[in-house]
Each structure stands twice: as C-alpha cells, then as structure tokens.
Design a protein around this motif. Structure first.
Motif, PDB file in Angstrom:
ATOM      1  N   HIS A  31       0.830  -1.209   0.000  1.00 33.31           N
ATOM      2  CA  HIS A  31       0.000   0.000   0.000  1.00 33.31           C
ATOM      3  C   HIS A  31       0.863   1.256   0.000  1.00 33.31           C
ATOM      4  O   HIS A  31       0.556   2.236  -0.695  1.00 33.31           O
ATOM      5  CB  HIS A  31      -0.910  -0.006   1.228  1.00 33.31           C
ATOM      6  N   ARG A  68      -6.229  -7.738   0.362  1.00 30.67           N
ATOM      7  CA  ARG A  68      -7.657  -8.078   0.324  1.00 30.67           C
ATOM      8  C   ARG A  68      -8.123  -8.485   1.725  1.00 30.67           C
ATOM      9  O   ARG A  68      -7.481  -9.305   2.381  1.00 30.67           O
ATOM     10  CB  ARG A  68      -7.921  -9.200  -0.674  1.00 30.67           C
ATOM     11  N   VAL A  72     -15.441  -2.511   4.420  1.00 28.26           N
ATOM     12  CA  VAL A  72     -14.134  -2.482   3.758  1.00 28.26           C
ATOM     13  C   VAL A  72     -13.864  -3.825   3.080  1.00 28.26           C
ATOM     14  O   VAL A  72     -14.139  -4.876   3.646  1.00 28.26           O
ATOM     15  CB  VAL A  72     -12.986  -2.146   4.741  1.00 28.26           C
ATOM     16  N   THR A 129     -10.761  -3.998   1.064  1.00 28.60           N
ATOM     17  CA  THR A 129      -9.313  -4.011   0.870  1.00 28.60           C
ATOM     18  C   THR A 129      -8.679  -3.029   1.854  1.00 28.60           C
ATOM     19  O   THR A 129      -9.378  -2.180   2.433  1.00 28.60           O
ATOM     20  CB  THR A 129      -8.926  -3.585  -0.558  1.00 28.60           C
ATOM     21  N   ASP A 136      -6.697  -0.643   0.958  1.00 24.97           N
ATOM     22  CA  ASP A 136      -6.854   0.673   0.326  1.00 24.97           C
ATOM     23  C   ASP A 136      -8.211   1.282   0.684  1.00 24.97           C
ATOM     24  O   ASP A 136      -8.310   2.478   0.985  1.00 24.97           O
ATOM     25  CB  ASP A 136      -6.734   0.557  -1.198  1.00 24.97           C
ATOM     26  N   GLU A 137      -9.261   0.456   0.662  1.00 22.52           N
ATOM     27  CA  GLU A 137     -10.601   0.960   1.001  1.00 22.52           C
ATOM     28  C   GLU A 137     -10.667   1.378   2.465  1.00 22.52           C
ATOM     29  O   GLU A 137     -11.315   2.370   2.801  1.00 22.52           O
ATOM     30  CB  GLU A 137     -11.647  -0.115   0.726  1.00 22.52           C
ATOM     31  N   GLY A 151      -8.900   4.646   2.808  1.00 23.58           N
ATOM     32  CA  GLY A 151      -9.741   5.663   2.188  1.00 23.58           C
ATOM     33  C   GLY A 151     -10.956   6.007   3.033  1.00 23.58           C
ATOM     34  O   GLY A 151     -11.344   7.171   3.133  1.00 23.58           O
ATOM     35  N   ALA A 152     -11.554   5.004   3.674  1.00 26.95           N
ATOM     36  CA  ALA A 152     -12.732   5.246   4.518  1.00 26.95           C
ATOM     37  C   ALA A 152     -12.380   6.106   5.716  1.00 26.95           C
ATOM     38  O   ALA A 152     -13.126   7.024   6.080  1.00 26.95           O
ATOM     39  CB  ALA A 152     -13.313   3.908   4.979  1.00 26.95           C
ATOM     40  N   THR A 179     -11.890   9.591   4.564  1.00 29.04           N
ATOM     41  CA  THR A 179     -13.191  10.205   4.298  1.00 29.04           C
ATOM     42  C   THR A 179     -13.841  10.688   5.591  1.00 29.04           C
ATOM     43  O   THR A 179     -14.378  11.799   5.665  1.00 29.04           O
ATOM     44  CB  THR A 179     -14.116   9.206   3.587  1.00 29.04           C
ATOM     45  N   PRO A 190     -18.242   7.395   4.583  1.00 25.99           N
ATOM     46  CA  PRO A 190     -17.761   6.192   3.901  1.00 25.99           C
ATOM     47  C   PRO A 190     -18.871   5.172   3.757  1.00 25.99           C
ATOM     48  O   PRO A 190     -19.931   5.277   4.384  1.00 25.99           O
ATOM     49  CB  PRO A 190     -16.652   5.676   4.831  1.00 25.99           C
TER      50      PRO A 190
END
Length: 334
Positions: A121, A266, A311, A313, A315-316, A319-320, A323, A330
């Motif tokens: 990441h 993942r 979520v 991943t 990355d998600e 990102g959440a 956010t 999110p």
C-alpha cells in the motif's frame, strides 16, 4: 424427600460435570497503536515514523472451555454468549496444545500478510524472503526462514508473484538454482530439487511459504502475545500505515475493527463479529471496520452508537478513514 434428593443430585452433577460445549463471547481488545506490557504492538526500524492519535483496536472472540452444564446454560441465557460443540474448536484426535499451535501459526501468517499488505500500500521497497518451511519440505537443509531469495536461475525475483512466475518453468525432480542471501553474508547460489506440488503433480514445489519483507536495513515488528488466529490482519496493517505516514489516520477517533488480510491487501471475512462489536462498543469505540462479506450479519447485530464501515481491501479501509476525517460518509453496512 426422594424428589428433593434427586434434584440435589442433578444440581451437583450439573455444577461439577463439564459440558461438551464451549461458550463463545466478547474477547479482549487491544489498541494496535499502543503498547501491551510496555512493548509497542507495532513498530518499525530503519523507516521514518510519525506520531499517532486515537485508537485502532483489534478485537477477538473469547472462548470459555471446561464449563459445567449449569454454567453453560447460564451463559447462554444471558444473551451475551453462544454455545458451540467443543469438537468444533477442539477436533477429536487433536490435543489442546495442537489446536493452540495451529492458531499461533495462523496468527504468524496474518502478521506476515499484514506487513506485506502495508508495504505494498505504501509502495515501499521490498524483498522476497522465506517465511517458513512446510513439513517435509524439499528445501529443508538448504533454505532457512529469513533467507532472501534474489533470483531463480537467471531470473531476478522482486516479488512473491515474481517468484511464483519464475518457478512456473521448473519441473518436479529437476534441480533449481536459487540465488539467496542469509543475514549479512554475501549472496550465493544454492540448488534445491523441488517436489511435486500437493495440488498439481506437474508443478514444482519448493516447500516454502514466501514472504514480502522490507528492504535491507529496515524491519517491521508486530508483537502481541496470547492471541491466535488470522482476524487481526487488517488492524495490524492499518497501524503500520498510520505509523509510517504523516498525520493521524484515525483523526483522533476511537476506531475498532476486524478482518483477515492477504499479502495483496484483500480483506477477508471472520467469525464472531457480534461479540467483537459488543466489546468494541463497551470500551468506547465509535467506528467499527467490517469486512465486506460480514456486512449483512454485522448490520443485524450492531450495538447502538457504533458506526459500521464496510471495507474490502486495505486501500478501502485507509480511504474510509480519510473520508471520515474530512467529514465525508464512507460506505456502511445495511
């Protein structure tokens, strides 16, 4: 009088005789940004680290074994616990020590995956190393855990997938030359004769678990005793990302969560999410990160005041949290 004696006898038996079940309920929770017994749960050497705030708590399911019949019924009636057949956690023919060892191996694997996912990441330089040798490994006596694999034949190896691709042309029973580095020694070549892969006799099998490790001179450490299983992987990865990037990832919030993670980042499903959410809310969590595959179940049992964030991943997940920190909303569970 006889009926009273019978009742007393049954009560005595129910109090003393262990039931063939275990009770599952809320287990301990640990802040992966903090310390346990004076030791940081997550730390890094040879890499720049940054201050963190808030919490990133990993959650667990508590298992109570050796309980009497009456106690089992009382725990079930409380609504906080669920009863499960003892054999579902401790299979016949396996000792408690063997089950504990298997859980520890899963936990060690989750640590390796959490580190690999965080490194990927963050796009940090990595090396391919030997994480472990399988039982009866054809590499035994040649490779050791921690060895860096630099090449297969004339093909340089820079990732686990690269190692798998390079081994794609190898055949069982035909020696393969590997360039390795062990510790501070100079790189050298060794020969391994791969066996047939257990799942495909035509494929070559080195009998190792490859791992993604930081570049030379760098080290990531995840330390948390008396915890087994793979479900802390996501929270370990997030703690590494938080400590290795400027600015607090949580925005000072109390975030908890769960989820397995693979080396590619993942996030996978877990069991016992209801118990994990209950414990998270009990200790003050406001936000709970839920593996996408557990979202429906989580939405049905979420405690009041706990915000669920879906979520899939790493990355998600990052990102959440970003956010949330910027006032956005999110993806949740519904």
């Amino acid at each position: 009088m006889t009926a009273v004696l019978v009742l007393l006898a049954l009560t005595a038996v129910g109090t003393v005789v262990p039931a063939p079940v275990v009770a599952l309920g809320p287990g301990p929770t640990f802040d992966t940004l903090g310390e346990v017994e004076g030791t940081p749960v997550v730390s890094a050497e040879g890499l720049p680290t940054y201050p963190t705030t808030g919490h990133l708590n990993m959650t667990t399911v508590g298992v109570t074994d050796g309980i009497s019949t009456l106690r089992a019924l009382g725990m079930w009636a409380s609504g906080t616990y669920r009863l499960a057949p003892r054999w579902s956690l401790y299979p016949p023919g396996e000792s408690t020590e063997q089950v504990t060892q298997a859980n520890q191996q899963e936990f060690d694997g989750s640590i390796a995956n959490a580190e690999a996912a965080a490194l990927t990441h963050l796009r940090l330089p990595t090396r391919v190393t030997v994480g472990a040798l399988t039982d009866g490994s054809p590499s035994a006596g040649v490779l050791e855990p921690g060895d860096e694999i630099r090449a297969v034949g004339a093909t340089p190896v820079t990732s686990v997938q690269g190692l798998l691709d390079a081994m794609g042309t190898a055949r069982p029973g035909q020696p393969v030359t590997l360039t390795i580095r062990r510790g501070d020694a100079a790189p050298r070549q060794v020969a391994v004769t791969p066996a047939a892969h257990p799942d495909d006799p035509a494929r070559a099998f080195l009998g190792i678990t490859p791992a993604t490790s930081p570049a030379e001179g760098q080290k990531l450490t995840i330390t948390l005793g008396d915890v087994g299983g793979p479900s802390a992987g996501l929270m370990f990865s997030l703690a590494l990302v938080d400590k290795l990037t400027p600015g607090p990832l949580t925005g000072g919030r109390f975030v908890a969560g769960t989820g397995t993670i693979d080396a590619e980042g993942r996030v996978g499903p877990i069991s016992g999410i209801r118990f994990k959410m209950l414990k998270a809310r009990e200790v003050g969590a406001q936000t709970f990160l839920v593996p996408a595959a557990n979202c429906t179940e989580a939405a049905e049992d979420a405690p009041d005041g706990l915000r669920l964030v879906r979520v899939g991943t790493l990355d998600e997940a990052v990102g959440a949290l970003t956010t949330l920190d910027t006032g956005g909303t999110p993806a949740g569970c519904s």
